[in-house]
Write an enzyme that holds these catalytic residues in place. Structure first.
Site, mmCIF file in Angstrom:
data_model
loop_
_atom_site.group_PDB
_atom_site.id
_atom_site.type_symbol
_atom_site.label_atom_id
_atom_site.label_comp_id
_atom_site.label_asym_id
_atom_site.label_seq_id
_atom_site.Cartn_x
_atom_site.Cartn_y
_atom_site.Cartn_z
ATOM 1 N N GLN A 241 30.530 31.495 -150.725
ATOM 2 C CA GLN A 241 31.839 31.696 -151.338
ATOM 3 C C GLN A 241 32.923 30.889 -150.641
ATOM 4 O O GLN A 241 34.100 31.214 -150.720
ATOM 5 C CB GLN A 241 32.205 33.176 -151.339
ATOM 6 C CG GLN A 241 31.294 33.992 -152.234
ATOM 7 C CD GLN A 241 31.734 35.430 -152.329
ATOM 8 O OE1 GLN A 241 32.794 35.742 -152.846
ATOM 9 N NE2 GLN A 241 30.905 36.328 -151.813
ATOM 10 N N LYS B 93 31.093 44.616 -148.806
ATOM 11 C CA LYS B 93 31.664 44.070 -147.590
ATOM 12 C C LYS B 93 32.863 44.879 -147.105
ATOM 13 O O LYS B 93 32.933 45.268 -145.932
ATOM 14 C CB LYS B 93 32.088 42.634 -147.876
ATOM 15 C CG LYS B 93 32.734 41.946 -146.721
ATOM 16 C CD LYS B 93 33.351 40.646 -147.196
ATOM 17 C CE LYS B 93 34.571 40.947 -148.065
ATOM 18 N NZ LYS B 93 35.333 39.736 -148.384
ATOM 19 N N THR B 94 33.796 45.130 -148.015
ATOM 20 C CA THR B 94 35.008 45.833 -147.621
ATOM 21 C C THR B 94 34.676 47.226 -147.093
ATOM 22 O O THR B 94 35.251 47.693 -146.109
ATOM 23 C CB THR B 94 35.958 45.966 -148.822
ATOM 24 O OG1 THR B 94 36.033 44.713 -149.479
ATOM 25 C CG2 THR B 94 37.336 46.362 -148.356
ATOM 26 N N ASP C 165 37.875 38.648 -141.582
ATOM 27 C CA ASP C 165 37.335 38.711 -142.936
ATOM 28 C C ASP C 165 37.324 37.303 -143.538
ATOM 29 O O ASP C 165 38.125 36.464 -143.152
ATOM 30 C CB ASP C 165 38.223 39.645 -143.764
ATOM 31 C CG ASP C 165 37.566 40.011 -145.081
ATOM 32 O OD1 ASP C 165 36.350 39.795 -145.212
ATOM 33 O OD2 ASP C 165 38.271 40.523 -145.958
ATOM 34 N N GLU C 166 36.446 37.058 -144.490
ATOM 35 C CA GLU C 166 36.371 35.753 -145.174
ATOM 36 C C GLU C 166 36.278 34.615 -144.170
ATOM 37 O O GLU C 166 36.984 33.611 -144.271
ATOM 38 C CB GLU C 166 37.608 35.543 -146.072
ATOM 39 C CG GLU C 166 37.868 36.650 -147.067
ATOM 40 C CD GLU C 166 36.946 36.616 -148.261
ATOM 41 O OE1 GLU C 166 35.934 35.873 -148.229
ATOM 42 O OE2 GLU C 166 37.222 37.346 -149.221
ATOM 43 N N ARG D 115 31.905 37.836 -160.031
ATOM 44 C CA ARG D 115 32.964 38.837 -160.202
ATOM 45 C C ARG D 115 32.602 39.820 -161.310
ATOM 46 O O ARG D 115 33.198 40.882 -161.430
ATOM 47 C CB ARG D 115 34.311 38.192 -160.583
ATOM 48 C CG ARG D 115 34.919 37.212 -159.609
ATOM 49 C CD ARG D 115 35.022 37.754 -158.230
ATOM 50 N NE ARG D 115 33.881 37.296 -157.441
ATOM 51 C CZ ARG D 115 33.545 37.812 -156.276
ATOM 52 N NH1 ARG D 115 34.235 38.791 -155.754
ATOM 53 N NH2 ARG D 115 32.493 37.358 -155.615
#
Length: 880
Positions: A347, A107-108, A307-308, A734
């Site tokens: 998430q 994503k980043t 973002d998020e 993670r």
DNA sequence: TTGCGATCCCTTTTT
DNA sequence: GGGATCGCAA
């Protein structure tokens, strides 16, 4: 582009979520547009038409997807190592875009490439606005964009004017800059020199508000009231809206909260202060009400990225609509806005904080013509770990189904180990971590401590793990509670500075008025307070007129005057001019520390207890604050300070004061998560929430027990378990190569040993993809002895029947939280019994709630009404 | 007024 | 077990 497989474009509208929620959402949105028609964009049909024409409508707009591919060399390197879906996300620059970025899908990388791509297309940097939730995320994003630009041989360094910021920091800047435009408007009293209150400050303010309302903080816990206030603010409800709602519901608690909300708000404004939620709420109000502010903001930012997005709340949603207005095409049509949101509904773990998952689930409906791109390929974890994560998350009902997949084969199975108690659990984790170091798997880089992390649901679970690691001499860092700027001594120092910057700031004034002790005690403060209230002046102003205040001794009066002359010496009496006024920020901070006596105070306490590491750190922290001020000073660019671009008629503040305000703003918005540093050579311990966005070679998650994960309170809330499941999912995803999940059969909480029920999530993991080991019988004897030795009650009392420990029954069983008319077996007396409480007197037991250590009795007292008491603490005696 | 010790009450998660 | 608060002694 070797792989022709297309994973993009989930077509059509999202599956309908709960109809009522969709309904209210739409009601809110259409009410909003009704109220602000001047913001009305051409609606669905126009927008769709504009999109379907699929070509640039503005002269200067970058070419659309595909058309200019390969034309510029810079683009090649930006797009080279991307999957088809990732590439599509990068080059889709115009119109609304929803990127569903699954865990570990790069994503980043996509976001940063997209920004670099926009710049490479000739979009001016100042037109781009990227919003994140943490400073850390913002910093990383900026850094990676700079890196990309540097590689491309363009101008290295930050492109000037590019805005990458947190929601909160952006709002703080906008408020500071545009506050003068709002001056004089009814209900608006915020000035540009406002303070930002963190949750400590909020609590002390709310405490005062509650007692001034004649209520007990024991009956009306500040935390709880503040939670209600915060939820209201996140829904953009002011005190009057909230009061209206409370009135209609007829709920006593809500009505009282509404009353306290109003007083709290008044107190905040009197102190010229805002809380975190206000930053958002007031910015929305600012942009709605001030045409000038709105125009400036909308003219500047043309490309918005968030973002998020699954973590945005209603206020943030509205804010994003205000920031993202489509441009007008040459033919006069309004184009759909260039808003790109990135997120993953799986998430979403901040629902309890007001995050509204429907913001992302319904993005397509809110922005007609939205293009949806799903990034499903996982580049982080091994197949067995993904299988575990996928199997778990599939148990959520309200969900857009999508599976994670990886192209990398192999990998070790995740381990699940059932332990005897929390100490055993810590030992197991410790042994597992050591084992990875001692015998690294083949074909992998040898792991080091910094590749490892331990996650838990609640902060207090870290203690046992910390102890075990410390004993074993393994380096670790805890990403926890007290960030640098939240420490007691640092907050003290900042309170002095905040008072200087904002003399109305009462919370700060009260904090330091007698710290270190300078003989201004409670009775003196109370007298000045009364005087201030009678004269309707601020506390500080009342202190200035101390000789007029009744009832004060001369000693008290001179103590107050000494305090004032201290402050005035630093500020030159508020002018920041003249002899003896500090010339630099670091100088000011240094003088405040020395002359206030804080430095001496903490130096002394550290000398008194030299064994106390915390104590001796405090003095060092104060020194550290001075260098943080110096660092800030060096980086501070007055020209770029929004407060310096005056939009109103006021004169510019003195430079030192302006710098001080900017400094205070920056330190107020630093969060714990920002301090997480995975690069340190140590095992990282953190909560599951803090883990989002990070990755580690090896991850251990502890405390998989009912009541812990899923947490007790979440289990009572609607959809709470689904959010807990997502939290667990975040933790699992993670892990890159190794995963350990543990639970303990017994756990000590509040000093009592309790039997636990293994988490339902353990049952939901795919049996054939994981390795389960039951070691819960180890050490059993020792602990049984310990258990038997302790408490006055019999062993049977403390052992609520363990429900199907391994079991299928775990989902259907009713948790005993509901109130029951019958007394549970462990209750010391039956329903209807007469009991005596040392404080409340005699009463009758009406019913029981909960069980185990949480067993509570609802008792109707003769004199003080009905109370619910935890039996373990209540010290009730049965009377005949 | 200050500082210390007993006592009460409780435990999410955070910008 | 621990943090916050309250009461009491100096």
């Amino acid at each position: 582009m070797p792989d022709a497989r297309l994973e993009s474009r989930l077509g059509g509208l999202p599956g309908r979520s709960s109809a009522t929620e969709t309904g209210t959402k739409w009601a809110a949105i259409s009410a909003f547009w009704r109220e602000y028609p001047h913001l009305m964009r051409k609606r669905a049909l126009d927008a769709l038409e504009a999109m379907s024409s699929a070509r640039p409508l503005r002269e200067d707009a970058p070419a659309r997807a595909g058309e200019s591919l390969g034309s510029a060399r810079a683009h090649d390197s930006l797009l080279a190592d991307l999957t088809d879906a990732q590439r599509e996300a990068v080059i889709t620059t115009e119109g609304p875009l929803l990127i569903l970025a699954a865990a570990g899908s790069g994503k980043t990388r996509v976001i940063t490439r997209r920004i670099a791509y926009l710049l490479a297309q000739g979009v001016p940097a100042w037109q781009i606005l990227a919003l994140t939730f943490t400073n850390k995320a913002a910093g990383e994003m900026r850094q990676r964009v700079e890196q990309l630009l540097g590689e491309d041989g363009g101008d290295a360094g930050a492109p000037r004017g590019l805005t990458i910021s947190t929601f909160h920091a952006l709002c703080a800047r906008l408020l500071r800059r545009f506050a003068p435009l709002m001056e004089g408007r009814p209900g608006w009293s915020l000035r540009a020199d406002y303070s930002i209150y963190d949750s400590d400050d909020q609590q002390s303010l709310m405490k005062r508000v509650i007692s001034e309302a004649g209520l007990q903080t024991s009956n009306w816990p500040p935390r709880t009231i503040l939670a209600g206030v915060s939820a209201a603010k996140n829904r953009l409800q002011g005190p009057s809206d909230f009061a209206e709602m409370a009135k209609q519901s007829g709920d006593f608690f809500a009505r009282t909260t509404a009353r306290l909300y109003e007083s709290y708000e008044k107190a905040l404004r009197q102190a010229n202060a805002v809380d975190f939620d206000d930053l958002m709420l007031l910015t929305v109000r600012l942009l709605r009400d001030s045409e000038e502010a709105r125009r400036q903001v909308q003219e500047r930012w043309r490309y918005l990225m968030i973002d998020e997005y699954q973590d945005t709340n209603h206020a943030q949603f509205v804010l994003s609509t205000l920031l993202s207005v489509g441009a007008v095409a040459p033919d006069g049509r309004t184009l759909p806005p260039n808003i790109c949101v990135v997120g993953d509904p799986d998430q979403s773990i901040y629902g309890w904080r007001g995050a509204d998952i429907s913001n992302i689930l319904e993005f397509e409906a809110q922005y007609p013509g939205t293009k949806v791109i799903a990034l499903g390929q996982n580049f982080r974890s091994t197949a067995p770990i993904l299988a575990a994560a996928g199997a778990l998350i599939r148990h959520n009902k309200r969900r857009k189904h999508k599976d994670l997949f990886t192209k990398r084969p192999g990998g070790a199975k995740p381990h699940v180990i059932l332990c005897a108690d929390e100490h055993h659990e810590a030992d197991v984790v410790l042994g597992w971590l050591k084992g990875l170091i001692a015998a690294p798997s083949e074909g992998e880089p040898p792991p080091t401590w910094k590749d490892m992390a331990v996650f838990y649901r609640n902060n207090f679970l870290s203690r046992v793990v910390e102890d075990a690691l410390r004993r074993a001499g393994i380096p670790y860092i805890v990403a926890r509670g007290t960030a640098f700027y939240q420490r007691e001594e640092v907050k003290d120092a900042l309170a002095y500075l905040r008072l200087i910057a904002n003399p109305a700031d009462e919370v700060s004034l009260r904090r330091i008025i007698n710290k270190p002790a300078r003989k201004i005690g409670n009775s003196t403060i109370a007298r000045i307070e009364n005087f201030a209230a009678a004269e309707r002046i601020t506390l500080l102003e009342a202190m200035r007129q101390v000789e007029r205040a009744p009832g004060l001794t001369t000693a008290a009066g001179s103590a107050v005057r000494r305090f004032l002359s201290l402050i005035d010496a630093w500020t030159g009496g508020g002018s920041f001019l003249g002899q003896g006024v500090p010339e630099s920020l670091a100088d000011l901070v240094g003088r405040v520390l020395a002359e206030s006596g804080l430095e001496a105070h903490y130096k002394r306490t550290s000398e008194i207890s030299p064994g106390d590491e915390e104590g001796s750190d405090k003095y060092a922290n104060l020194r550290e604050l001075v260098s943080s001020a110096r660092d800030f000073e060096e980086e501070y660019d007055a020209a770029a300070d929004p407060a310096q671009e005056r939009v109103g008629a006021d004169a510019a503040p003195p430079p030192l004061l302006a710098m001080l305000r900017a400094y205070l703003e920056s330190v107020s918005l630093v969060a714990d998560a920002d301090t997480i540093d995975p690069a340190a050579g140590a095992v990282t311990l953190m909560t599951l929430h803090a883990a989002k966005g990070l990755e580690f070679g090896a991850v251990a998650i502890v405390g998989l027990e009912e009541g812990l994960l899923p947490g007790q309170r979440a289990m009572e809330a609607q959809d709470g378990v689904e959010e807990e499941r997502r939290l667990c999912f975040v933790g699992i995803t993670r892990a890159m190569r190794h995963l350990l999940i543990t639970s303990a059969a017994r756990r000590t909480s509040r000093g009592l040993i309790e039997r636990t029920i293994p988490s339902r999530f353990l049952d939901e993991l795919p049996k054939e993809q994981i390795e389960v080991v039951d070691r819960s019988e180890e050490f059993g004897e020792a602990h049984d002895e310990l258990e038997a030795s302790g408490w006055g009650r019999s062993a049977a009392d403390r052992r609520p029947a363990r429900r199907a420990s391994n079991g299928s029954a775990s989902s259907g069983g009713s948790t005993a939280a509901r109130s029951t008319g019958k007394a549970p077996a462990e209750a010391p007396f039956p329903v209807g019994a007469k009991v005596r409480h040392p404080q409340f007197g005699v009463g009758t037991v009406a019913s029981f709630q909960g069980r185990g250590v949480n067993l509570r009795a609802v008792i109707e007292f003769r004199d003080v009404g009905t109370k619910t008491l935890v039996l373990q603490y209540a010290r009730l005696q049965q009377v005949e």
